[in-house]
Design an enzyme around this catalytic site. Structure first.
Site, PDB file in Angstrom:
ATOM      1  CD  GLU A   1     -18.586  57.476 -31.793  1.00 43.78           C
ATOM      2  OE1 GLU A   1     -18.194  56.550 -32.523  1.00 43.78           O
ATOM      3  OE2 GLU A   1     -19.657  58.066 -31.953  1.00 43.78           O
TER       4      GLU A   1
ATOM      5  CB  ILE B   1     -30.812  47.118 -36.972  1.00 45.47           C
ATOM      6  CG1 ILE B   1     -30.662  45.774 -36.240  1.00 45.47           C
ATOM      7  CG2 ILE B   1     -29.731  47.303 -38.021  1.00 45.47           C
ATOM      8  CD1 ILE B   1     -29.380  45.589 -35.492  1.00 45.47           C
ATOM      9  CB  THR B   2     -34.028  51.498 -37.638  1.00 47.54           C
ATOM     10  OG1 THR B   2     -34.780  50.303 -37.815  1.00 47.54           O
ATOM     11  CG2 THR B   2     -34.483  52.554 -38.640  1.00 47.54           C
ATOM     12  CD  GLU B   3     -27.647  54.158 -40.876  1.00 47.16           C
ATOM     13  OE1 GLU B   3     -26.777  54.815 -40.280  1.00 47.16           O
ATOM     14  OE2 GLU B   3     -27.418  53.537 -41.915  1.00 47.16           O
TER      15      GLU B   3
ATOM     16  CB  THR C   1     -40.859  39.892 -45.881  1.00 50.49           C
ATOM     17  OG1 THR C   1     -41.559  41.100 -45.572  1.00 50.49           O
ATOM     18  CG2 THR C   1     -41.550  38.724 -45.198  1.00 50.49           C
ATOM     19  N   GLY C   2     -38.253  42.181 -45.547  1.00 54.30           N
ATOM     20  CA  GLY C   2     -37.567  43.261 -46.278  1.00 54.30           C
ATOM     21  C   GLY C   2     -36.186  42.816 -46.721  1.00 54.30           C
TER      22      GLY C   2
ATOM     23  CE  LYS D   1     -45.138  41.648 -48.375  1.00 55.95           C
ATOM     24  NZ  LYS D   1     -43.786  42.216 -48.332  1.00 55.95           N
TER      25      LYS D   1
ATOM     26  CG  HIS E   1     -21.781  57.561 -34.753  1.00 51.00           C
ATOM     27  ND1 HIS E   1     -20.847  56.769 -34.117  1.00 51.00           N
ATOM     28  CD2 HIS E   1     -22.475  56.737 -35.560  1.00 51.00           C
ATOM     29  CE1 HIS E   1     -20.986  55.521 -34.536  1.00 51.00           C
ATOM     30  NE2 HIS E   1     -21.957  55.472 -35.414  1.00 51.00           N
TER      31      HIS E   1
END
Lengths: 288, 369
Positions: free
Chosen positions: A209, A96-98, A17-18, A43, A246
């Site tokens: 990278e 997904i969170t960074e 819901t965010g 929620k 990164h």
């Protein structure tokens, strides 16, 4: 065919819901992912785009039987969210969170090993098996079903590569993001092994990278692969000692340089494209 | 975030790791007073860099006068790009053996790794692999007594030294975990008679964990003002030498954008990753940071995923309307909500490109004109 997620995957969204969670829940539905449930503490009983939302992962599992979860939860709470998913029996967790503290990431990987959970991320754009399922934040429009596997440390850079592949008519079996943090669930080698074993994948593109030695380790494995690999690496112009966004993208004490990675990959028989849009041509050459 | 040696040692002392008797001083008279109390001392420059000894940042003194003179010689000098304003004046140790001990993160193994050696004192990178003891630590187990016995066996420590070492291993791991450290290092860990003492200390705290350890550790700063301002906005910014300012969204694409720019003969002025999912306000502030550096031109490369093209376009339109943009701006914009983004830019008289190649060629042509 694809790796890790496919048309059978039942997706749970944690943080549904965010702001980011609800936006990407809709995008995933629009792509055709089978999103069966959302979780947001407090929620429960609500819904997002007709997807039912629960208070806990346990409740979501009981009612909707998801087998994969994607986490859109703020960094300081993300470890707990990942633990909840694992304890509730979710097999694949995409984080997904960074900005997750590296000690939390180590704790997450420790539990994942004990539980046999596949963790993708943290700080990843997710994973997509084009035409079958998307668990991530990548734009829907750029992918094309096909037989090229793509694995990358960085999100937007892999969109760039995929955008060029699709424009050249080269479709993808799965596109996987390892995540840009120092401690990540899957390594290049873990994913290369899956692509090597996948019947639906005929060739692989590795997007790496500077920093660390993950590309060098990948090169060791590539030596034993039957399927051809083409690489693109970012950070050729990066000065030593500077962290380029990164956490892991830094040349320290002369290690993790662009040149060392190119040398290792070339020695393993993998060609390295000088520019992102040259990848399709190199693929055409190796697959001949 | 790196801690100064004296800060690291304060953490060590608080957590049961023995350090030499010492005092932090900022003027020569304090150095003399410290020497008066302690006896023969070593004066160590407090800078956030290694290799201080070779650079002349460490001196010895046997009398208060010598200490004052030595302090006067080091204080205020430039060392490895830092101005020395603080010294740690410590008891000069009798050194019978120098060990190395550190705990850091093994990325590939996804867990902490303890690295030790019976041959400390030098840069650990210069030590041969066979002189190193490495052990991955299971975070579910931590350091149990059996592991300390095994480490002692490999390091050749026995008797009272082994007992002290066991406590140091355990306590150093405690510091590593409790303070969210990326690195805790004692080099050298000195055998001084019957005692083990941490003669030097390095601690680096994970920046991402400052929200929970920020109050427990002192703050240090080695970034430029612009880099700090950017960090406060959640943007990674690194200053470089060139004249074309660059903004992109995502670390990988930003690095690649710099590479491509250089490939076509351009010179990037900075690395700026405006972040995935940067909203209107953050993007506008990021652009303002770039404008403040007065570049010849600005190159923006947005491949929208979690970032929405319409948000980026709206931010640019707002900045143009509110303060004006007096530098040539070249934008490449594709991805989520692309059509809407391109339309907003067009309405505000800003052209955008679909490929990075076109955008880079354009911006290099402008900057080199």
């Amino acid at each position: 065919m694809a790796i890790i997620i496919d048309g059978q995957t039942r997706v749970l969204v944690q943080g549904a819901t965010g702001n980011q969670g609800s936006f990407h829940l809709k995008q995933m539905l629009a792509y055709g992912s089978n999103v069966v449930a959302g979780v947001s503490p407090g929620k429960g009983g609500q819904s997002v785009e007709a997807v039912p939302v629960f208070d806990t992962v346990f409740a979501a599992v009981e009612a909707q039987h998801p087998n994969a979860s994607i986490i859109f939860i703020p960094a300081r709470l993300a470890k707990e969210a990942a633990f909840e998913a694992m304890e509730a029996g979710i097999e694949t967790v995409v984080i997904i969170t960074e900005h997750i503290p590296v000690h939390d990431a180590m704790d997450i990987m420790h539990l994942a090993k004990a539980r046999g959970t596949t963790i993708i991320g943290p700080n990843t754009f997710g994973i997509i098996s084009p035409g079958l399922c998307k668990m991530g934040i990548m734009p829907n429009s750029i992918f094309l079903p096909g037989t090229t596997g793509v694995l990358a440390r960085s999100g937007t850079l892999s969109y760039e590569i995929v955008f060029n592949l699709t424009a050249a008519g080269i479709g993808q079996s799965s596109v996987v993001g390892l995540g840009g943090d120092r401690v990540a669930g899957l390594s290049f080698v873990d994913i290369l092994q899956r692509f090597e074993a996948d019947e639906g994948t005929t060739q692989v593109v590795l997007v790496g990278e500077i920093g660390g030695n993950a590309e060098e380790e990948a090169a060791e494995y590539i030596k034993s692969m039957r399927k051809p690999v083409v690489a693109y690496l970012a950070g050729k112009s990066a000065p030593p000692g500077k962290r380029m966004g990164h956490a892991g993208a830094i040349i320290e004490r002369g290690k993790g340089t662009f040149a060392s990675k190119v040398t290792a990959l070339n020695a393993a028989g993998a060609q390295v494209a000088a520019l992102p849009w040259e990848v399709p041509n190199l693929l055409a050459q190796v697959s001949r | 975030m790196k801690l100064f040696e004296f800060m690291a040692k304060e953490l060590f002392a608080r957590n049961g790791i023995p350090i030499p008797q010492g005092r932090v001083v900022r003027v020569p008279s304090e150095a003399a007073a410290a020497c008066q109390t302690i006896g023969s001392v070593v004066l160590k420059s407090q800078i956030l860099s290694g290799g201080r000894g070779k650079a002349g940042g460490i001196k010895f003194a046997d009398t208060p006068d010598e200490a004052a003179t030595a302090a006067g010689e080091i204080l205020g000098t430039e060392l490895k790009g830092f101005t020395v304003d603080t010294l740690l004046v410590e008891q000069k140790l009798q050194i019978d053996q120098e060990l190395y001990l550190a705990i850091t993160i093994d990325k590939a193994a996804q867990c902490p790794v303890l690295i030790a050696s019976a041959f400390g004192g030098m840069d650990i990178e210069d030590l041969a692999e066979d002189k190193l003891v490495k052990h991955n630590i299971d975070v579910g187990i931590g350091i149990m007594p059996y592991l300390t016995r095994e480490l002692n066996r490999k390091l050749g420590l026995s008797g009272v030294l082994a007992q002290q070492a066991a406590e140091i291993f355990t306590n150093l791991y405690k510091v590593f975990r409790e303070y969210d450290a990326e690195l805790v290092e004692i080099n050298p860990l000195v055998v001084s008679g019957e005692k083990l003492v941490a003669a030097d200390g390095k601690v680096t705290i994970d920046d991402e964990a400052m929200f929970r350890v920020g109050e427990l550790v002192p703050h240090t700063e080695e970034r430029t003002d612009l880099e700090i301002k950017a960090a406060e906005l959640g943007i990674s910014y690194v200053q470089l030498e060139g004249d074309i300012a660059v903004m992109a969204n995502g670390a990988g694409i930003t690095m690649a954008t710099l590479d491509i720019l250089q490939h076509y003969g351009g010179h990037p002025a900075n690395f700026m990753d405006a972040g995935g999912g940067a909203g209107i306000e953050a993007t506008a502030k990021a652009l303002e940071i770039l404008l403040a550096t007065q570049p010849k031109a600005i190159l923006v490369n947005i491949f929208g995923g979690i970032t929405r093209c319409d948000d980026v376009a709206t931010a640019f339109a707002q900045v143009k309307q509110s303060r004006g943009i007096d530098v040539p701006l070249v934008i490449r914009l594709v991805g989520t909500n692309q059509a809407e983004g391109v339309r907003i830019l067009q309405e505000n008289g800003i052209d955008s490109f679909r490929t990075i190649k076109e955008a880079v060629e354009k911006v290099v042509q402008i900057a080199n004109a």
